[in-house]
Enzyme design. Structure first.
Site, PDB file in Angstrom:
ATOM      1  CG  ASN A  45      10.755  34.131 -10.763  1.00 29.33           C
ATOM      2  OD1 ASN A  45      11.230  33.309 -10.007  1.00 29.33           O
ATOM      3  ND2 ASN A  45       9.459  34.258 -10.968  1.00 29.33           N
ATOM      4  CD  GLU A  58      14.405  31.679 -18.044  1.00 28.72           C
ATOM      5  OE1 GLU A  58      14.090  32.548 -17.205  1.00 28.72           O
ATOM      6  OE2 GLU A  58      13.563  30.971 -18.625  1.00 28.72           O
ATOM      7  CB  CYS A  92      15.128  34.814 -21.231  1.00 23.79           C
ATOM      8  SG  CYS A  92      14.668  35.601 -19.674  1.00 23.79           S
TER       9      CYS A  92
HETATM   10  N1  THU Z   1       9.576  33.999 -15.685  1.00 22.09           N
HETATM   11  C1  THU Z   1      10.856  33.549 -15.639  1.00 22.09           C
HETATM   12  O1  THU Z   1      11.566  33.709 -14.631  1.00 22.09           O
HETATM   13  N2  THU Z   1      11.351  32.925 -16.748  1.00 22.09           N
HETATM   14  C2  THU Z   1      10.633  32.709 -17.901  1.00 22.09           C
HETATM   15  O2  THU Z   1      11.185  32.205 -18.870  1.00 22.09           O
HETATM   16  C3  THU Z   1       9.221  33.067 -17.952  1.00 22.09           C
HETATM   17  C4  THU Z   1       8.702  33.876 -16.829  1.00 22.09           C
HETATM   18  C5  THU Z   1       9.037  34.659 -14.482  1.00 22.09           C
HETATM   19  C6  THU Z   1       8.765  36.138 -14.630  1.00 22.09           C
HETATM   20  C7  THU Z   1       7.696  36.357 -13.597  1.00 22.09           C
HETATM   21  O3  THU Z   1       8.332  36.603 -12.347  1.00 22.09           O
HETATM   22  C8  THU Z   1       6.965  35.037 -13.504  1.00 22.09           C
HETATM   23  O4  THU Z   1       7.790  34.079 -14.143  1.00 22.09           O
HETATM   24  C9  THU Z   1       5.598  35.027 -14.182  1.00 22.09           C
HETATM   25  O5  THU Z   1       5.672  35.521 -15.471  1.00 22.09           O
END
Ligand code: THU
Length: 130
Positions: A45, A58, A92
């Site tokens: 992320n 993802e 995602c």
């Molecule tokens: N996030 C992800 O990378 N994948 C997910 O499936 C859920 C949320 C990240 C987005 C954001 O940077 C942080 O988690 C908190 O929501």
């Protein structure tokens, strides 16, 4: 896919998590997606001061794969350093469904693992039909 490949994918997702840029949520996520030809692409992320511009691990893994020429996937691992596993968000799931007939998903933490199928967690995705 066999357990050995699952394990490799989880290790790559953990490594990717260490590159996450998440200064606002402090919630670091790593993802590793395996293409039909066996290649693995990772993502993390990446957040932004303008929160809505942040991208999930993802989707960054999928976009990394597509820009490297892969559009068919067999398995995805998502890794977080948390008590409970992290499920992919709805956005995602929709993006994954664009490129997969079905996908094995492994959700992992340092202490837990859970496996599921994309078709079970996202049964009726949008597909543009004219
Ligand atoms: N996030 C992800 O990378 N994948 C997910 O499936 C859920 C949320 C990240 C987005 C954001 O940077 C942080 O988690 C908190 O929501």
């Amino acid at each position: 896919m066999d357990n050995k490949n699952f394990e490799k994918l989880v290790i790559e997702a953990e490594k990717a998590m260490n590159n996450a840029y998440a200064p606002y949520s402090n919630f670091r996520v790593g993802a590793a997606i395996m293409a039909a030809d066996g290649r693995i692409f990772t993502g993390c992320n990446v957040e932004n001061s303008s929160f809505g511009l942040s991208i999930c691990a993802e989707r960054s893994a999928v976009f990394n794969a597509v820009l490297n020429g892969c559009k068919k996937f067999v398995a995805l691992a998502v890794f977080t350093d948390t008590e409970e596993v992290t499920e992919p968000c709805g956005a995602c799931r929709q993006v994954l469904s664009e490129f997969c007939d079905d996908l094995d998903i492994i959700l992992a933490t340092p202490h837990k693992q859970k496996t599921e199928k994309l078709s079970d967690i996202f049964p009726s995705g949008f597909m543009l039909k004219k």
